[in-house]
Motif scaffolding. Structure first.
Motif, short mmCIF file in Angstrom:
data_model
loop_
_atom_site.label_atom_id
_atom_site.label_comp_id
_atom_site.label_asym_id
_atom_site.label_seq_id
_atom_site.Cartn_x
_atom_site.Cartn_y
_atom_site.Cartn_z
N PRO A 95 7.60 -1.71 63.26
CA PRO A 95 8.98 -1.19 63.27
C PRO A 95 9.29 -0.38 64.52
N LEU A 96 8.32 0.38 65.03
CA LEU A 96 8.58 1.16 66.24
C LEU A 96 8.82 0.25 67.43
N ALA A 97 8.03 -0.82 67.56
CA ALA A 97 8.21 -1.76 68.67
C ALA A 97 9.57 -2.45 68.57
N PHE A 98 9.97 -2.82 67.37
CA PHE A 98 11.27 -3.49 67.20
C PHE A 98 12.42 -2.55 67.54
N LEU A 99 12.35 -1.33 67.04
CA LEU A 99 13.45 -0.38 67.28
C LEU A 99 13.58 -0.03 68.76
N LEU A 100 12.46 0.19 69.43
CA LEU A 100 12.53 0.53 70.84
C LEU A 100 12.98 -0.65 71.70
N GLN A 104 18.55 1.76 72.97
CA GLN A 104 18.32 2.57 74.16
C GLN A 104 18.06 4.00 73.72
N VAL A 105 16.80 4.28 73.44
CA VAL A 105 16.39 5.57 72.90
C VAL A 105 16.16 6.55 74.05
N ARG A 106 16.59 7.78 73.85
CA ARG A 106 16.37 8.81 74.88
C ARG A 106 14.87 9.06 75.03
N GLY A 107 14.40 9.07 76.27
CA GLY A 107 12.98 9.26 76.53
C GLY A 107 12.15 8.02 76.26
N LYS A 108 12.78 6.86 76.28
CA LYS A 108 12.08 5.63 75.94
C LYS A 108 10.93 5.34 76.90
N ASN A 109 11.17 5.49 78.20
CA ASN A 109 10.12 5.22 79.17
C ASN A 109 8.94 6.17 78.98
N ALA A 110 9.23 7.42 78.64
CA ALA A 110 8.15 8.37 78.40
C ALA A 110 7.34 7.98 77.17
N ILE A 111 8.02 7.50 76.13
CA ILE A 111 7.31 7.07 74.91
C ILE A 111 6.39 5.90 75.23
N LEU A 112 6.90 4.92 75.97
CA LEU A 112 6.09 3.76 76.32
C LEU A 112 4.89 4.16 77.18
N THR A 113 5.12 5.07 78.11
CA THR A 113 4.03 5.51 78.99
C THR A 113 2.96 6.24 78.20
N LEU A 114 3.37 7.11 77.30
CA LEU A 114 2.40 7.88 76.52
C LEU A 114 1.60 6.99 75.58
N THR A 178 3.34 -6.29 70.72
CA THR A 178 4.51 -6.62 69.91
C THR A 178 5.80 -6.23 70.62
N TYR A 179 5.78 -5.09 71.26
CA TYR A 179 6.97 -4.65 72.01
C TYR A 179 7.33 -5.64 73.11
N ASP A 180 6.34 -6.12 73.85
CA ASP A 180 6.60 -7.12 74.89
C ASP A 180 7.20 -8.39 74.31
N THR A 311 14.08 6.41 64.04
CA THR A 311 13.36 6.08 65.27
C THR A 311 12.70 7.31 65.87
N ALA A 312 13.42 8.43 65.88
CA ALA A 312 12.87 9.65 66.44
C ALA A 312 11.67 10.15 65.64
N VAL A 313 11.78 10.12 64.31
CA VAL A 313 10.68 10.59 63.46
C VAL A 313 9.47 9.68 63.61
N LEU A 314 9.68 8.38 63.62
CA LEU A 314 8.56 7.44 63.74
C LEU A 314 7.87 7.58 65.09
N ALA A 315 8.65 7.69 66.16
CA ALA A 315 8.07 7.85 67.49
C ALA A 315 7.31 9.17 67.59
N ALA A 316 7.88 10.24 67.03
CA ALA A 316 7.20 11.53 67.06
C ALA A 316 5.90 11.50 66.28
N LEU A 317 5.91 10.83 65.12
CA LEU A 317 4.69 10.73 64.31
C LEU A 317 3.59 9.99 65.05
#
Length: 339
Positions: A95-100, A104-114, A178-180, A311-317
């Protein structure tokens, strides 16, 4: 081809490089595997473990493996770890890969990098960090003691601990592939499905998910193989929860009398199971045709309301639990450990 042509081809640096790589692969990969396979058919292991066993001599080690409880328990535990950890990682990563890929989530590039950086830590350090956090005198348990005034011990020892640590270890693998797969899909497929009356759920299940299947299945395979071969995590926090990697190690270096033949037999069984998984993945993908070429790019919308919060909660988790061991090691490296 003329002799002069053959000589010219042998002088090609790429031919020489390929030959060198082939020799290196044979010496460092093929020959050790052959040696392990030959050792697994030695009769010494069966004689040491079962007084000679029964059946053909060259199969006695395998008969011993599938007749002794300690080997079967380790095999069952390894498969349990693989299925549960890979399933849990996929349930969070998909679900995180699909949502991102769709917002266009704020901080998306940072999430992918981390999340990409989370794959860099070796399993041994991840397990060690979780021990520092949730060991009997770990940081979180000490914090709970000071806050609540009671000695409440949260521990990750045993089966649950192994599955927990490996889940967060393999989750980035499933997510990235999956994201790719979701990102590279042509939006025309979704538009065609919606124009023919399909809702978002039907479009996801019948169009988007099948198109993402190659990346998803490959990510799950890589996650399963990583969990199946992980030695560091079970050896640190497994305790009385044996798995095949620790079993092989114990048979090989046991201080009370190792059994090299049974260690080789267990290793061959691991190789066979890994090969079966790889062949199954190839057959699954080859049985269907997946083709999606992105011909145009759409500006992704920003999520709103519940979608944004989820999306924010899942990414943060995912980021918190994936990087908590890294942060722990960084902080502890500047501290004097007292417990």
């Amino acid at each position: 081809m003329t002799p002069h042509g053959r000589l010219a081809r042998l002088r090609d640096p790429w031919v020489l490089f390929s030959a060198l790589c082939t020799v290196i692969a044979i010496v460092l990969i093929v020959l050790p595997l052959v040696q392990i396979a030959v050792s697994s058919f030695s009769d010494a292991g069966a004689r040491a473990g079962a007084g000679g066993g029964s059946g053909a001599a060259f199969l006695r080690n395998y008969a011993l493996f599938f007749s002794r409880k300690r080997y079967l328990v380790a095999l069952f535990n390894s498969l349990k770890v693989v299925f549960v950890s890979t399933g849990a990682a996929t349930a969070l990563a998909l679900p995180l890969a699909f949502l991102l890929s769709r917002w266009q989530v704020r901080g998306k590039n940072a999430i992918l990098t981390l999340i990409t950086m989370a794959t860099a830590a070796p399993p041994f350090l991840g397990a060690y960090a979780w021990v520092l956090l949730l060991g009997r005198y770990g940081a979180l348990n000490r914090l709970l003691f000071h806050v609540l005034g009671q000695d409440i011990v949260l521990t990750l020892r045993g089966q649950f601990g192994v599955i927990w640590v490996i889940t967060w270890l393999v989750l980035p693998l499933v997510f990235l592939l999956t994201y790719d797969s979701f990102t590279n899909q042509d939006p025309s497929h979704r538009e065609a499905s919606m124009s023919l009356g399909g809702n978002r759920l039907a479009t996801f299940l019948r169009v988007e998910l099948p198109l993402a299947a190659p990346g998803l299945i490959t990510g799950m395979l890589m996650a399963a193989l990583a969990g199946f071969s992980d030695f560091g995590t079970p050896s640190i926090i497994g305790g009385e929860f044996p798995v095949l990697p620790t079993l092989v190690y114990g048979e090989f270096v046991s201080e009370v009398g190792g059994n090299l033949s049974m260690a080789s037999t267990s290793g061959v069984i691991m190789i066979v199971l890994s090969t079966v998984a790889l062949v199954g993945q190839r057959m699954t993908l080859a049985s269907r045709t997946f083709s999606s070429v992105q011909t145009r790019f759409l500006k992704l919308p920003r999520p709103r309301g519940a979608a944004r919060a989820f999306t924010a909660v899942l990414a943060a988790l995912v980021l918190t639990l994936s990087f908590l061991p890294h942060v722990t090691l960084l902080v502890i490296s500047f501290m004097k450990w007292k417990w």
